[in-house]
Design a protein around this motif. Structure first.
Motif, PDB file in Angstrom:
ATOM      1  N   ARG A  65       5.040  -0.726   2.179  1.00  0.00           N
ATOM      2  CA  ARG A  65       4.607   0.488   1.493  1.00  0.00           C
ATOM      3  C   ARG A  65       5.334   0.655   0.168  1.00  0.00           C
ATOM      4  N   GLN A  71       0.826  -1.208   0.000  1.00  0.00           N
ATOM      5  CA  GLN A  71       0.000   0.000   0.000  1.00  0.00           C
ATOM      6  C   GLN A  71       0.860   1.258   0.000  1.00  0.00           C
ATOM      7  N   ALA A  72       0.296   2.333  -0.493  1.00  0.00           N
ATOM      8  CA  ALA A  72       0.990   3.621  -0.495  1.00  0.00           C
ATOM      9  C   ALA A  72       0.807   4.334   0.846  1.00  0.00           C
ATOM     10  N   HIS A  73      -0.352   4.176   1.469  1.00  0.00           N
ATOM     11  CA  HIS A  73      -0.625   4.904   2.717  1.00  0.00           C
ATOM     12  C   HIS A  73       0.077   4.250   3.913  1.00  0.00           C
ATOM     13  N   ASP A  74       0.302   5.065   4.922  1.00  0.00           N
ATOM     14  CA  ASP A  74       0.995   4.621   6.128  1.00  0.00           C
ATOM     15  C   ASP A  74       0.109   3.678   6.935  1.00  0.00           C
TER      16      ASP A  74
END
Length: 152
Positions: free
Chosen positions: A83, A8-11
């Motif tokens: 990430r 995923q890109a989000h934290d």
């Protein structure tokens, strides 16, 4: 078996992931590792990191790594979040968290997953320095760390 595997890109929020993984009463140990973007590598000041992956292939590889860990140790849960995208200094890159009834299985499985993640998962990393960008190759130390699991 609780299993959360994501690219995923989000934290992610470590405390939330821990709570989800460790909520059952048969769990006696949770071991986790969080990798972060650091400010120094190869004797250069690093200002950021970009991670790319091949969707579908990467997730399949992560599931295979967790499958191998489950075959080796009596695990009750695994969270593996990696990430992608542009990350800045101090940002979280990866979370490996393992739950088991006993600490040794959790420690060993977490170590194994991280070693295999560094050497077998198809991620491409590009570091940003103050003057340049560079693609990173696998480190020999990571390859050697993963090889130790092949003798067990």
């Amino acid at each position: 078996m609780v299993r959360n595997i994501a690219v995923q890109a989000h934290d992610f929020v470590l405390s939330d992931e821990y709570d989800t993984l460790s909520s059952r009463t048969n769990i006696g140990a949770v071991v986790s590792f969080v990798g972060k973007v650091r400010d120094m590598n190869l004797n250069d000041n690093v200002i950021g990191l970009s991670l790319e992956h091949y969707p579908g292939m990467t997730e399949k590889s992560l599931h295979a790594i967790v499958d191998q860990a489950e075959q080796r140790w009596p695990l009750l849960g695994v969270t593996l979040i990696h990430r992608v995208g542009d990350l800045d200094l101090g940002d979280q890159i990866v979370l490996v968290a393992v739950a088991s009834a006993h600490r040794q299985a959790a420690f060993s499985a977490c170590d194994f997953i991280m070693d295999y993640l560094k050497t077998q998962a198809p991620f491409w990393k590009k570091e940003r320095t103050k003057s340049d960008t560079r693609w990173l190759d696998a480190r020999e130390s990571d390859v050697l760390a993963a090889q130790r699991w092949q003798t067990e």
